[in-house]
Design a protein around this motif. Structure first.
Motif: not given
Length: 544
Positions: A437, A501, A539, A542-543
């Motif tokens: 990251r 999240k 999206m 992703r979470y």
């Protein structure tokens, strides 16, 4: 019942099994549900499914082996390569010899080559079955990597041994020297065919995309065809199509690292492969259930040839073989661990004691699954002279019974055996993720700064003041990412990660509901609705 109708019914049974499984106790594995549905189909059908062994092998094995090779963690495979090779090759040969003589001793009517074939086909393990059974059990990640690596390689070694044993049973001859040379050619040419075809197909595909663009769906279809192509090319070379499919999958994992595939293609391809894997695994167990009535009837006839009239001897044989396999596996794993400890003594490195519970867990985790089923169903129907293949139905029945017993033992034993055990955390994954990251965010910031200057100096620039503002917004996003993985602020960020999240998922759900509501009231078109929902779904993925 027509073949097309049977296929459709079996696919529906696979879908239904996933929902029925959720209604049953957690200890009941999904394959048991699929086998029961297959038996129900057989009871309602006027005639069974006639399986052509070679066609069955071609349809089911290449994609499953390809996917195993593609998705196995390479770092874990290389780190524990010694242990994995000992289990994948040494244990297979040990199992074939030990279990083969055991089976022939118990069932004298089964010729020794056929007994070796049965021992060879029940030697490969299935980590997919184990991971689904032990979802609630705290299996160490490193042990799971070892089991996955073992399964990937012992699929090939077990099936190659199976091929030799079947050849000996059909021809009545076996030459050790010829077997060694044949095995070397099978391995070398099979691996070369899988690697070469995968690289060639991907090189041609990249060239076509550069010249003509990427047609929607084409890369996914090509990717689905690669394992079948590798298998057929290897078989034409009289090499191992099994190893070719495995090698093609491993090669594909490295080809993937070039990053030439579009993001949307990767997302769609992953979903397609998940569906293919679920369908093929499910259909194989449904087929086993559908074949069981006839297999049981013919196995009883073979049993009478051994001098036993009671069908309960089938159960005795199945449990004897299953527990014999467990004993052989435990003995080999124990010897392998003792050898590792001896090496640590020689090298004067810190020694680790053998944990009896982990030793037993490694033994129980050797559950059999789809590869065993696919292989045993490819036994020839007849010998070259036209006579029926000896004890074919009995062999298939015992292999299917070993699958069921191993799944049952693992589903009952593993969660109870590992309950309450704690294992040291493995921070390597988190450190690697944070490293990636940070590196990716820094690279993104540098690319934004370079692109900003290039765009401002280009002839297409209409308003130079727009780009600094846009660059500042995008850079702020990546600077926020850098703060998230900053070692100084990491503990505080980790505490809020779960809460953030959940809030983001709630917000995305509200967005999606609103978009659907607008589409239902014809406030927006279906095309706009699908576009926005896809963005929201990505999206959410992703979470999650």
């Amino acid at each position: 019942m027509d073949s097309i109708e049977v296929v459709l019914i079996m696919l529906l049974a696979v879908v239904a099994s996933a929902y029925i499984r959720r209604l049953l106790p957690a200890a009941i594995p999904l394959p048991f549900v699929q086998i029961a549905l297959g038996a129900t189909i057989a009871a309602q059908s006027s005639h069974g499914v006639d399986l052509e062994p070679d066609l069955f092998f071609l349809i089911f094995l290449p994609p499953l082996l390809f996917l195993d090779g593609w998705r196995i963690p390479k770092s874990g495979l290389l780190r524990d390569k010694g242990t994995i090779l000992e289990l994948a090759f040494g244990l297979v040969v040990f199992t074939v010899i030990g279990a083969g003589f055991l089976i022939h001793w118990m069932i004298p009517a089964m010729p020794l080559p056929v007994a070796f074939a049965l021992a060879a086909i029940v030697s490969p393990t299935d980590p997919i079955a184990v991971s689904s059974i032990a979802a609630s059990a705290p299996i160490p990640k490193r042990l799971m990597h070892i089991l996955e690596g073992e399964s990937l390689l012992n699929d090939a070694s077990g099936l190659v041994c199976f091929r030799f044993a079947v050849a000996a049973a059909t021809t009545g001859a076996f030459s050790l020297q010829g077997a060694v040379l044949t095995f070397a050619w099978l391995v070398v040419a099979g691996i070369a065919a899988g690697v070469g075809l995968t690289w060639l197909v991907n090189w041609v595909q990249r060239w076509l995309v550069r010249q003509f663009g990427e047609p929607p769906g084409s890369p996914i279809l090509v990717n689905l065809l690669i394992p079948f192509g590798a298998y057929l090319v290897a078989e034409r070379l009289h090499a191992s199509g099994i190893l070719a499919a495995v090698a093609a999958g491993i090669t594909m994992s490295y080809v993937e690292l070039n990053g030439h595939i579009h993001a949307s293609t990767r997302i769609q391809r992953s979903a397609v492969w998940d569906t293919v894997q679920f369908a093929l695994n499910g259909i194989m167990f449904v087929l086993l259930g559908e074949q069981l009535p006839d297999i049981f009837r013919l196995a009883g006839a073979s049993l009478e040839e051994s001098g036993h009239l009671s069908r309960w001897w089938l159960v005795v044989y199945a449990f004897a073989i299953s527990f014999g396999l467990l004993a052989l596996r435990m003995l080999w794993v124990w010897a392998s661990l003792r050898l590792t400890i001896f090496k640590q003594q020689v090298r004067h490195t810190p020694r680790h004691k053998i944990n009896p519970r982990l030793l037993l867990a490694t033994t129980l985790a050797g559950a059999r699954g789809t590869i065993t089923l696919a292989g045993v169903l490819t036994l020839p129907l007849t010998l070259p002279d036209g006579a029926p293949f000896p004890a074919r139905a009995l062999t298939i029945f015992l292999a299917g019974a070993v699958i069921l017993i191993s799944l049952l033992v693992a589903s009952i034993g593993l969660p109870r055996l590992l309950a309450g055990m704690t294992f040291p955390a493995e921070p390597e994954d988190q450190r690697e993720e944070d490293l990636a990251r940070r590196a990716a965010a820094n690279a993104a910031i540098s690319a934004i700064e370079k692109s900003q200057v290039a765009l401002m100096e280009s002839d297409a620039c209409i308003d130079p003041e727009v780009y600094p503002q846009a660059a500042a917004r995008v850079i702020a996003f990546y600077e926020h990412r850098l703060k998230e993985v900053d070692p100084d602020t990491e503990p505080a960020w980790r505490k809020t990660d779960h809460a953030e999240k959940e809030l983001r998922l709630a917000a995305l759900e509200a967005e999606r509901s609103t978009v659907f509501d607008l589409a239902r009231r014809d406030r927006i078109s279906d095309e706009i609705s699908r576009k926005l929902v896809r963005e929201i779904d990505l999206m959410e993925a992703r979470y999650r």
